[in-house]
Design an enzyme around this catalytic site. Sequence first.
Site, mmCIF file in Angstrom:
data_model
loop_
_atom_site.group_PDB
_atom_site.id
_atom_site.type_symbol
_atom_site.label_atom_id
_atom_site.label_comp_id
_atom_site.label_asym_id
_atom_site.label_seq_id
_atom_site.Cartn_x
_atom_site.Cartn_y
_atom_site.Cartn_z
ATOM 1 C CD GLN A 189 -2.946 -1.053 2.355
ATOM 2 O OE1 GLN A 189 -2.866 -0.150 3.192
ATOM 3 N NE2 GLN A 189 -3.819 -2.033 2.456
ATOM 4 C CD GLU A 207 16.631 30.651 -18.061
ATOM 5 O OE1 GLU A 207 16.896 31.819 -17.732
ATOM 6 O OE2 GLU A 207 17.184 30.078 -19.011
#
Length: 390
Positions: free
Chosen positions: A285, A369
């Site tokens: 899980q 950037e």
Amino acid sequence: MTLNGPSPADLIDFDELLTPEELQTRATVRNFVNETIKPNIAGWYDEARFPVEIIPELGRMGLLGMHLKGYGCAGRSAVEYGLAGAELEAGDSGLRTFVSVQGSLAMSAIYKHGSEEHKQEWLPQMATGEAIGFFGLTEPTAGSDPASMKTFARRDGDDWVLNGSKRWIGLASLAKVGVIWAQTDEGIRGFVVPTDTPGFKATPIAPKMSMRASVQCDIELTDVRLPGSAVLPEVRGLKGPFSCLNEARYGILWGAMGAARDAFEDALAYSQERIQFDKPIAAFQLTQKKLVDMALEINKGFLLALHVGRKKDAGTLKLHQISVGKLNNVREAIEICREARTILGGNGISAEHPAMRHAANLESVRTYEGTDEVHTLILGQQLTGIAAYR
């Protein structure tokens, strides 16, 4: 993942949103990455070598300045450019960065702001990869605050003489030409600088822990004399370099998701093959939760990139929306790569698997950037109307 099929991460039938031309562009670049990049990237990264031998093929595929029209450029859409960037960065961030520096920065600067003579001389060469270009903005003491740059260009008769330094300039030691931004008595101007000009020196920065299959340089400018025609005539001030940075930032929001997707797909395949406690770890899980969380963010990231790309193609894109994509997608991509590494366990630090390489590269992508902080303040100003960085 098939050549032109959906990613195993696709939970929403994303490909239904793409045109046949967009799917074909993606398939072409994906095939190149699968055949040429992925079998070799671990070695290039380990050797800290940028594979210059791939440049001609990038040119033949029309990936250099691919969003520009005329002058030998492919004139493709913003969405096609984004899809190509995602596939390239699934190979490696440094290789997508090459296409960005060449096309979105150096070529865009000449295309948007250069004279017709600049365009005719340089863009056809750069589109084929015959000439590599660079974009010289950042300095040792001027990163997020480019207005504080110290590089200065003074008039001397009809000439310009440049002195100063730049740092973290991609491709400069390999380049034939670059666009350098400098202070002048008339404000910040851009200059087309052939790298064989006396007084120009580019030195690769090493060693690096990120972007190792890429080249970033220090530049020294010592009495670099240029003719008056070298100045970009169509722009003054920071709007010049920022118009190019926005092109590069747009490509990043696609590219980062390509790296995230590649790390996810590798972890998913590994989880289905790795047996522990008599069953594949994909059956646990906790592993399934990790995979689901990663896939959800990849789907959302690509949807955001596509929405921004469609607006860019329609001419309705607002600049702050690029910041939404750059900030969100790079931040999420780093977390996805780190989570993918946990599924791989100890094997995740091996160069056989891409997650840690992608995560390390994305630390650079997160910074260049526009840092997280810069894009956060751009969005904060959009929400509040207050420019907190001034």
